[in-house]
Scaffold this motif. Sequence first.
Motif, short mmCIF file in Angstrom:
data_model
loop_
_atom_site.label_atom_id
_atom_site.label_comp_id
_atom_site.label_asym_id
_atom_site.label_seq_id
_atom_site.Cartn_x
_atom_site.Cartn_y
_atom_site.Cartn_z
N LEU A 86 53.41 44.12 45.71
CA LEU A 86 52.94 43.41 44.51
C LEU A 86 51.73 42.54 44.82
CD1 LEU A 86 56.42 42.30 43.21
CD2 LEU A 86 54.86 43.78 41.97
N ALA A 87 50.81 42.49 43.85
CA ALA A 87 49.68 41.57 43.97
C ALA A 87 50.14 40.17 43.57
CB ALA A 87 48.55 42.03 43.07
N ALA A 88 49.45 39.17 44.10
CA ALA A 88 49.82 37.79 43.79
C ALA A 88 49.41 37.40 42.38
CB ALA A 88 49.15 36.86 44.80
N VAL A 89 50.28 36.65 41.73
CA VAL A 89 50.01 36.13 40.38
C VAL A 89 50.24 34.62 40.40
CG1 VAL A 89 50.71 36.16 37.96
CG2 VAL A 89 50.72 38.29 39.28
N VAL A 90 49.34 33.90 39.75
CA VAL A 90 49.52 32.45 39.63
C VAL A 90 49.81 32.11 38.17
CG1 VAL A 90 48.06 31.94 41.61
CG2 VAL A 90 47.04 32.05 39.33
N ARG A 91 50.41 30.95 37.97
CA ARG A 91 50.81 30.56 36.62
C ARG A 91 49.69 29.90 35.84
NH1 ARG A 91 55.47 26.17 37.26
NH2 ARG A 91 56.09 27.62 38.94
N PHE A 101 57.79 31.42 35.12
CA PHE A 101 57.80 31.45 36.58
C PHE A 101 58.78 30.42 37.15
CE2 PHE A 101 53.54 33.46 35.90
CZ PHE A 101 53.89 34.71 36.41
N LYS A 116 52.99 56.19 43.28
CA LYS A 116 51.65 56.16 43.88
C LYS A 116 51.79 56.42 45.36
CE LYS A 116 48.73 52.97 42.52
NZ LYS A 116 48.19 51.63 42.18
N ILE A 135 56.45 52.63 40.35
CA ILE A 135 56.29 51.67 39.26
C ILE A 135 56.98 52.25 38.03
CG2 ILE A 135 54.64 50.31 37.91
CD1 ILE A 135 52.56 51.37 40.15
N SER A 186 57.07 46.26 32.83
CA SER A 186 56.53 47.14 33.88
C SER A 186 56.76 46.48 35.22
CB SER A 186 55.03 47.37 33.67
OG SER A 186 54.80 48.04 32.46
N VAL A 187 57.50 47.15 36.08
CA VAL A 187 57.89 46.56 37.37
C VAL A 187 57.85 47.61 38.47
CG1 VAL A 187 59.37 44.73 36.44
CG2 VAL A 187 60.33 47.01 36.87
N GLN A 188 57.69 47.14 39.69
CA GLN A 188 57.90 48.04 40.82
C GLN A 188 59.38 48.23 41.04
OE1 GLN A 188 55.76 47.45 44.47
NE2 GLN A 188 53.76 47.39 43.43
N LEU A 194 57.89 37.23 41.23
CA LEU A 194 57.57 38.30 40.28
C LEU A 194 58.77 39.22 40.10
CD1 LEU A 194 53.97 39.24 41.50
CD2 LEU A 194 54.65 37.52 39.80
N PRO A 195 58.95 39.76 38.91
CA PRO A 195 60.10 40.66 38.70
C PRO A 195 59.91 42.02 39.36
CG PRO A 195 58.76 40.50 36.70
CD PRO A 195 58.18 39.52 37.69
N MET A 222 44.51 37.36 38.27
CA MET A 222 45.96 37.53 38.23
C MET A 222 46.60 36.20 37.83
SD MET A 222 46.61 40.62 38.86
CE MET A 222 46.99 41.85 40.05
N VAL A 223 46.45 35.88 36.57
CA VAL A 223 46.95 34.61 36.06
C VAL A 223 47.91 34.89 34.90
CG1 VAL A 223 46.36 32.41 34.99
CG2 VAL A 223 44.82 33.40 36.70
N GLY A 224 49.10 34.35 34.99
CA GLY A 224 50.02 34.39 33.87
C GLY A 224 50.79 35.68 33.73
N LEU A 250 51.42 40.77 34.80
CA LEU A 250 52.57 41.40 35.47
C LEU A 250 52.44 42.92 35.63
CD1 LEU A 250 55.56 39.31 33.99
CD2 LEU A 250 54.53 39.13 36.27
N ALA A 265 49.88 43.47 38.36
CA ALA A 265 50.41 43.09 39.67
C ALA A 265 51.41 44.12 40.19
CB ALA A 265 51.07 41.71 39.58
N ALA A 266 52.13 44.75 39.25
CA ALA A 266 53.12 45.76 39.65
C ALA A 266 52.45 47.06 40.11
CB ALA A 266 54.07 46.05 38.49
N LEU A 291 50.14 48.94 37.89
CA LEU A 291 49.54 49.71 36.80
C LEU A 291 48.14 49.17 36.55
CD1 LEU A 291 52.52 50.11 34.29
CD2 LEU A 291 51.69 51.72 36.00
N ILE A 299 47.52 61.85 42.92
CA ILE A 299 46.84 60.57 42.71
C ILE A 299 47.85 59.53 42.26
CG2 ILE A 299 45.05 59.38 41.40
CD1 ILE A 299 43.97 61.41 43.41
N ALA A 300 48.56 59.86 41.22
CA ALA A 300 49.67 59.03 40.73
C ALA A 300 50.63 59.99 40.06
CB ALA A 300 49.19 57.96 39.74
#
Lengths: 134, 386
Positions: free
Chosen positions: A6-11, A19, A71, A86, A98-100, A128-129, B127-129, B133, B136-137, B139, B198-199
């Motif tokens: 997962l990529a980092a996410v900030v609030r 969060f 992927k 995903i 949408s989640v891993q 993150l979920p 990547m805010v908020g 999501l 970040a997952a 997609l 690819i995906a």
Amino acid sequence: MTTVTLAAVVRDDFSAPFFEAAAEGRLLLRYSPSQDTWSEPAALVCSTTQAADLEWREAAGTGHLVTWTVKPGRRRDDVVTPDTVIGIVELDEGPWLSVQLPECDPAGLAVGRAVRIGFVQPEGSEHLPVGHVV
Amino acid sequence: MSAAIVGLGMTEMGKVYGRTATQFAVEAISRAAEDAGLSLADIDGLYVNPGVKNDTDLRLQSALQMRDTRVLATIQGFGSSAGQMVQYAAMAIEAGMADVVACVYADAPLKEGKRSSDAYPGQARAMVGVGSLPFAAGLKAAPERYAVAARRHMETYGTTSEQFGAVAVAARQWAAMNPAAQMRDPLTLEDHQASRMIADPLRLLDCCLVSNGAVAIIVTSADRAATLRQPPVHVWGWGQAHPGYVQHRDSQFGLVTGAAKSGPDALKMAGVSVDEVDLRQLYDCFTFTTLVTLEDYGFCAKGEGGEFVASGALAPGGSHPTNTGGGELSSFYMWGMTPLSEAVIQARGQAGERQVDRHDVVMVSGNGGVLDFHSTLILSPHRKGR
């Protein structure tokens, strides 16, 4: 088996309650008291009625798989990334998330498979979920 | 009054480096005007569709040294933009707001020495908020976002990767006859199945090309079109439909697209049925997009797109010639201008070796986002009410 990347996410102000709850292992969704309807976390108005009176409310954190993609891992510039899965999960309350799906066997995935939402915290990120296929 | 497309201008497309989107756009519009037998000074309307890179916009007017422009806008409906521009141009002409409107798509995402996959790395967003999501997952870019749509179709209707492959093979067969196509080498179903994932379920040969370049068209009234250099391509009908896939249990994402609404709307305006369509030029960012659009337009029943494309219907000699220039899969990727330009060429009867005999009614689709935005055009070499 696949892993989580997962990529980092900030609030921001809007997402702070989400969060805060995520750090405690709880999933919040948007809820309209006047309509008794649930919407995805990013919704500003209700997904089904467009009602504006949304508030955060805790969801069960369970649902089922709608669709997914795998992927393939890549070797690029000597950096190897693993396969990632995903999925789009339809939560019991109705919204999609949408989640891993870490540590799942892609060959065993099917529409309708039960999924339980958990949380992980990537480096430098909020919790993150993720989805655990059960 | 009705409108017609009277000019078509295409730059060199593909791995063409060292030029900006604006430079490509100026060349394409100049070529389109020349094609029509008009001068740049005759153009009094301009719609500009920048690609993903957003490197050009309505300020293209200045680059063209245009003065006293009567309609002018940047149009951004992603892949539905080309169809939208033709619609707005036709309405502007109908309303007397402009006489000659140029519509252009231009983009230069490819950089020399960089991979094609670097051209569209996905939505560049902080990547805010909670809105981040899905990104970040994972997609992020178009392939994985279309992959979840395609997977849902496969799981619901039994559509297979081999059926997606049939779309790619048919497109390549057409491209082999198109001198402007980037990919003209023969392609087999085995090649498709052997191409790297690819995906999942989308393989490399399920994905469109990435191209630098520009395509422009010129729209004017049908009356004026009759006096110009090229055979007019009349605009019979159009539609738009943008489904608005909410992230909720009633979403038809991956199953039904905006084509299901904009197609019938366009056919109704044109006064023809789907059975009267001779040619299909469909937005094919992925093989799946062609398949689901054919279903939603009604060329086959919902869920039967896989069998339909595997029958050979789309290929040269097939019952439903489709993407006769090779499409975005094998020809070039100019968003909605890829299908639109081939529609103009075929409707004029200027497609050479790949010319389809019956080309009286041509259906053109534009698809943007992840099946989020849709436009349809019905074009014909004949004036409406023939």
